[in-house]
Design an enzyme around this catalytic site. Sequence first.
Site, PDB file in Angstrom:
ATOM      1  N   LYS A 276      42.786  29.561  45.574  1.00  0.00           N
ATOM      2  CA  LYS A 276      42.714  29.785  43.979  1.00  0.00           C
ATOM      3  C   LYS A 276      42.606  31.308  43.853  1.00  0.00           C
ATOM      4  O   LYS A 276      42.288  32.149  44.682  1.00  0.00           O
ATOM      5  CB  LYS A 276      41.526  29.208  43.575  1.00  0.00           C
TER       6      LYS A 276
ATOM      7  N   ASP B 160      38.879  35.181  38.908  1.00  0.00           N
ATOM      8  CA  ASP B 160      37.912  35.272  40.265  1.00  0.00           C
ATOM      9  C   ASP B 160      36.798  34.550  40.161  1.00  0.00           C
ATOM     10  O   ASP B 160      36.416  33.713  41.159  1.00  0.00           O
ATOM     11  CB  ASP B 160      37.539  36.870  40.343  1.00  0.00           C
TER      12      ASP B 160
END
Length: 328
Positions: free
Chosen positions: A97, A178
Amino acid sequence: MTRVIRWGILGTGRIARDFANGLRATPDAVLAAVGSRSADGAASFAHAFEAPLAFGSYEELVACPEIDIVYIATPHPMHAANAILALRAGKAVLCEKPFAMNRREAGEMVALARAKKLFLMEAMWTRFMPALAEVQRVIASGEIGAVTQLHADFGFSATPDPAHRVNDPTLGGGALLDLGIYPLSIACALLGRVETVQAQAIMGETGVDLTTAFTMRHAGGTLSVCSCSLRARAPSELVVSGTRGSVRMHRMFHMAERITVDLLDGPSRTIDTPWLGNGYAHEAIEAGRCLREGLLESPAMTHDDTLAIMGLLDTIRRQIGLRYPADA
């Protein structure tokens, strides 16, 4: 005998090391090869994790016949290109991701995997942790009543160094990609499809978001309230509330080892939810299961799930004025 899944890791940074450590706790899985942009980097990583093969280019890694699936562990802006490289070589892919930098890139990745009939999954490791499964079970049981809302935050005090990855827009820096992706993804997993999202942010001097907060209205009539920050040591807990009580994933909810159920008409109780190794084993186990069963996507993290999340991230970024080179 159960088929052993042979993994190749593309990239040799911190996340690659975390995943390699996770594979050590993954049943019926081996790290077969690693690829780096340099032969020395690949050799050093292979030696540290006892991988038999090391390649000094990503092209050599994805062409290797000794691997079944490639884990993409490069910086954010390289995910799409690296995943497409592996898919074109006929390899299944588990992509770290954020899956891509935007919905357009994600769509290209999914379209290629579907066209070539290859397994592809977003490596949102928190979606496969035992704590989330237990929260889903508690909600489904009706114990906390009809769910009405979810609150989640994720934040820590990161370095203010403008050259660091988290502050560099050319590397996909900022709190949202993030950190914010964790509460966003879990909120979608627990509450379902999002109808609308509203966001605000505090931006940094380099042009990335330092703190972002967003609310989402889900199709079932529930609300989620989420925030993320690179400048605050937040509680990093997640609470789902219903008409009869709540269930909480404790500090660092994305890797919680216990959850607590609090009811209006009864005592609270804590349920242990330990995970294997460093936690990354669970997504590797799921990817391995899908490969053995011939699935092209995981029912726990479908292509449509990933595309919807990337679309939400795009919408949030438009609202807060966060753009990356990949958006051009």
